[in-house]
Design a protein around this motif. Structure first.
Motif, PDB file in Angstrom:
ATOM      1  N   PRO A   1       5.082   4.326  -6.056  1.00  0.00           N
ATOM      2  CA  PRO A   1       4.723   5.734  -6.212  1.00  0.00           C
ATOM      3  C   PRO A   1       3.573   5.906  -7.204  1.00  0.00           C
ATOM      4  O   PRO A   1       3.409   5.100  -8.134  1.00  0.00           O
ATOM      5  CB  PRO A   1       6.009   6.369  -6.756  1.00  0.00           C
TER       6      PRO A   1
ATOM      7  N   GLU B   1       3.551   0.150  -1.907  1.00  0.00           N
ATOM      8  CA  GLU B   1       4.086   1.497  -1.757  1.00  0.00           C
ATOM      9  C   GLU B   1       4.678   2.024  -3.062  1.00  0.00           C
ATOM     10  O   GLU B   1       5.544   2.893  -3.081  1.00  0.00           O
ATOM     11  CB  GLU B   1       5.136   1.523  -0.640  1.00  0.00           C
TER      12      GLU B   1
ATOM     13  N   THR C   1      -0.380   5.890   3.402  1.00  0.00           N
ATOM     14  CA  THR C   1       0.964   5.294   3.459  1.00  0.00           C
ATOM     15  C   THR C   1       1.985   6.168   2.741  1.00  0.00           C
ATOM     16  O   THR C   1       3.112   6.346   3.226  1.00  0.00           O
ATOM     17  CB  THR C   1       0.937   3.899   2.827  1.00  0.00           C
ATOM     18  N   LEU C   2       1.611   6.718   1.595  1.00  0.00           N
ATOM     19  CA  LEU C   2       2.525   7.534   0.792  1.00  0.00           C
ATOM     20  C   LEU C   2       2.538   8.998   1.211  1.00  0.00           C
ATOM     21  O   LEU C   2       3.184   9.820   0.552  1.00  0.00           O
ATOM     22  CB  LEU C   2       2.150   7.414  -0.691  1.00  0.00           C
TER      23      LEU C   2
ATOM     24  N   LYS D   1      -3.450   3.579   0.615  1.00  0.00           N
ATOM     25  CA  LYS D   1      -2.186   3.842  -0.062  1.00  0.00           C
ATOM     26  C   LYS D   1      -1.838   5.340   0.034  1.00  0.00           C
ATOM     27  O   LYS D   1      -0.664   5.695   0.220  1.00  0.00           O
ATOM     28  CB  LYS D   1      -2.267   3.420  -1.530  1.00  0.00           C
TER      29      LYS D   1
END
Length: 212
Positions: free
Chosen positions: A147, A145, A208-209, A205
């Motif tokens: 950034p 996770e 998820t973000l 990803k």
């Protein structure tokens, strides 16, 4: 004068089809190219009469909307599909996303919202948030996770959404009217920003973000 958006309308209930036709014709800018009452007939007619957007019920006897969408993508047809349902069910949203839908709306959406969704889907946007997306995010949660290294442009987000739908570079290029080499460069940039090695990890990803 802007050309009307041609759509295929699939729903097993004749009254629903008539209502949707009247509604969309009243709001303007949309032309119903043809109607069908099941997914099998939809697939057959699309082969002979291409459209800009498919508007289909999720649940129909025989071949439902998601099954028809899956078959459409398997034969290489990237026509944007907007699915309608009366069921507020996150699992349906998940299945629609996995099948490659560009849009998913509840049938009780306001007429203006449906019209806007068709216009936006025809323009290449993805609208998949009429119900809670948390089950989708939980299922696809990615362990990394960290950034992204930079923000994403609107074009990069559009490409990420198409990657999530299982589109190849060639299909993305055709959908967004770009050169295939340009798409390849975009995908490389996206992977770099997300710090991932492949497309699948990038999509996971990004979900998820909450980038897509």
């Amino acid at each position: 004068m802007t050309a009307a958006i041609r759509i295929a309308l699939a729903d097993d209930q004749a009254l629903v089809r008539a209502g949707l036709r009247a509604l969309l014709e009243r709001l303007g800018g949309i032309e119903i190219a043809f109607e069908t009452d099941d997914g099998a007939a939809l697939l057959q007619q699309l082969a002979a009469s291409p459209v800009d957007v498919v508007l289909s019920d999720v649940r129909m006897p025989g071949t439902g909307g998601i099954d028809a969408l899956t078959a459409l993508r398997q034969r290489g047809d990237t026509t944007p599909v907007l699915l309608l349902t009366t069921f507020d069910d996150s699992d349906l949203l998940l299945r629609a996303t996995e099948a490659g839908a560009q849009g998913f709306l509840l049938k009780d959406a306001a007429p203006e919202d449906l019209h806007d969704a068709i216009v936006r889907v025809a323009a290449g946007e993805t609208l998949l948030q009429p119900v809670s997306t948390e089950p989708v995010r939980a299922r696809f949660r990615f362990r990394d996770e960290t950034p992204p290294s930079d923000s994403f442009s609107e074009r990069e987000v559009s490409i990420l959404r198409l990657l999530a739908g299982g589109y190849s570079n060639k299909e993305i290029a055709r959908t967004l009217f770009l050169a295939e080499g340009t798409v390849k460069n975009y995908v490389s940039t996206i992977l770099d920003k997300l710090g991932t090695r492949d497309r699948t990890r990038a999509v996971l990803k990004a979900i998820t973000l909450r980038i897509i």
